[in-house]
Design an enzyme around this catalytic site. Sequence first.
Site, mmCIF file in Angstrom:
data_model
loop_
_atom_site.group_PDB
_atom_site.id
_atom_site.type_symbol
_atom_site.label_atom_id
_atom_site.label_comp_id
_atom_site.label_asym_id
_atom_site.label_seq_id
_atom_site.Cartn_x
_atom_site.Cartn_y
_atom_site.Cartn_z
ATOM 1 N N GLU A 284 -1.840 6.159 -0.471
ATOM 2 C CA GLU A 284 -3.263 6.260 -0.085
ATOM 3 C C GLU A 284 -3.409 7.546 0.731
ATOM 4 O O GLU A 284 -4.085 8.472 0.311
ATOM 5 C CB GLU A 284 -3.683 5.027 0.730
ATOM 6 N N HIS B 28 0.874 -1.173 0.000
ATOM 7 C CA HIS B 28 0.000 0.000 0.000
ATOM 8 C C HIS B 28 0.912 1.224 0.000
ATOM 9 O O HIS B 28 1.818 1.326 0.839
ATOM 10 C CB HIS B 28 -0.858 0.044 1.263
HETATM 11 N N1 HPA Z 1 -5.224 0.865 3.927
HETATM 12 C C1 HPA Z 1 -4.302 0.438 4.774
HETATM 13 N N2 HPA Z 1 -4.450 -0.651 5.506
HETATM 14 C C2 HPA Z 1 -5.578 -1.341 5.400
HETATM 15 C C3 HPA Z 1 -6.575 -0.938 4.540
HETATM 16 C C4 HPA Z 1 -6.380 0.230 3.758
HETATM 17 O O1 HPA Z 1 -7.221 0.689 2.956
HETATM 18 N N3 HPA Z 1 -7.567 -1.844 4.679
HETATM 19 C C5 HPA Z 1 -7.180 -2.765 5.575
HETATM 20 N N4 HPA Z 1 -5.967 -2.459 6.029
HETATM 21 ZN ZN ZN Z 2 -6.107 -2.017 1.286
#
Ligand code: HPA
Ligand code: ZN
Length: 343
Positions: A201, A198
């Site tokens: 975000e 990730h």
């Molecule tokens: N972002 C970061 N961590 C997470 C997310 C997300 O959207 N969903 C579950 N863990």
């Molecule tokens: Zn996620």
Amino acid sequence: MTDQKNTLIDKLPKAELHLHIEGTLEPEMMLALAKRNDIALPYDSVEEIRAAYEFDGLQDFLDLYYAGMSVLIEERDFYDLTWAYLETVADQGVTHVEIFFDPQAHTDRGIAFETVLGGITSALETGARELRITSRLIMCFLRHLPEEQAFDALHSACRHKDHIHAVGLDSSEAGIPPSNFARVYEAARNEGFITVAHAGEEGPAAYVTDALDILKVSRVDHGNHALDDPALVARLVREKTPLTMCPLSNLRLKVIASMEANPVKTALDAGLLVTVNSDDPSYFGGYINANYEAVTDALDLSITDIVTLAKNSFAASFLPDEEKQTHIDAVERHAGKFMRSAD
Ligand code: HPA
Ligand code: ZN
């Protein structure tokens, strides 16, 4: 959105590549498992649970997400959770899934790694047999915990390379750069795991660059803020690095101010290998088709755009090239009658 686009999306073959299995825990199942496992919850009804799902941002959501998991105790709980997700998406045209799980969120509560993995993998095996959904499993490290604890998870994963394909990085992003996990990612790559993370975000474009350069990821999860940096966009296009975007998640976590501000269309037009996914559907108000519908509606996606998103989902997957092509052919066959009359 036209009926025609709705009908196209409904059974269009697609892969889901950004899905936290713990984020599919529906309030009904949360209550049922709390009862079965004798766990006290601060809620008495489905309505109360749903009413709690108003989030200020990622951290606010994560607090509830980790609290909700407290009902997952036995292997059969993880089985039931995974099976319920597969049954739901089988009905939405999904034929391949690449699922995240968060073992540290369970081992920290005294649940054995094998209990978690056993329940998830046996449901995935049933899904392959009975629903014809293929799958890959991605183990995420929790980025709010120290790297040493990620190493413990990696050591467990090394005992189960037959079931775990890749490693990822999730949880709180702001102020926690990918470089904090450089060593554990290097060890994971040396053990043969593919890597994703990730990034972008809530964190800046620089975190996406670091995920590429330091963690050597094959795919970026979310990646919204990559679009702030034109040179980075050009690189992602050139290197064909997929982004797994999650429109309803972005809206509910206030990563975007409105669905119209979602970057999926900009990313498509820039030539990025962008995909649409649900992230944590129980918490964010919709499974994969609801996400396709929301972006189509808000951004006025064309039939061609929708079909490109479905093709991208397979192209961006970790399937072998031959299988990717078989799925892409299935998308084209399904889309054929819509394309002939389309824009
Ligand atoms: N972002 C970061 N961590 C997470 C997310 C997300 O959207 N969903 C579950 N863990
Ligand atoms: Zn996620």
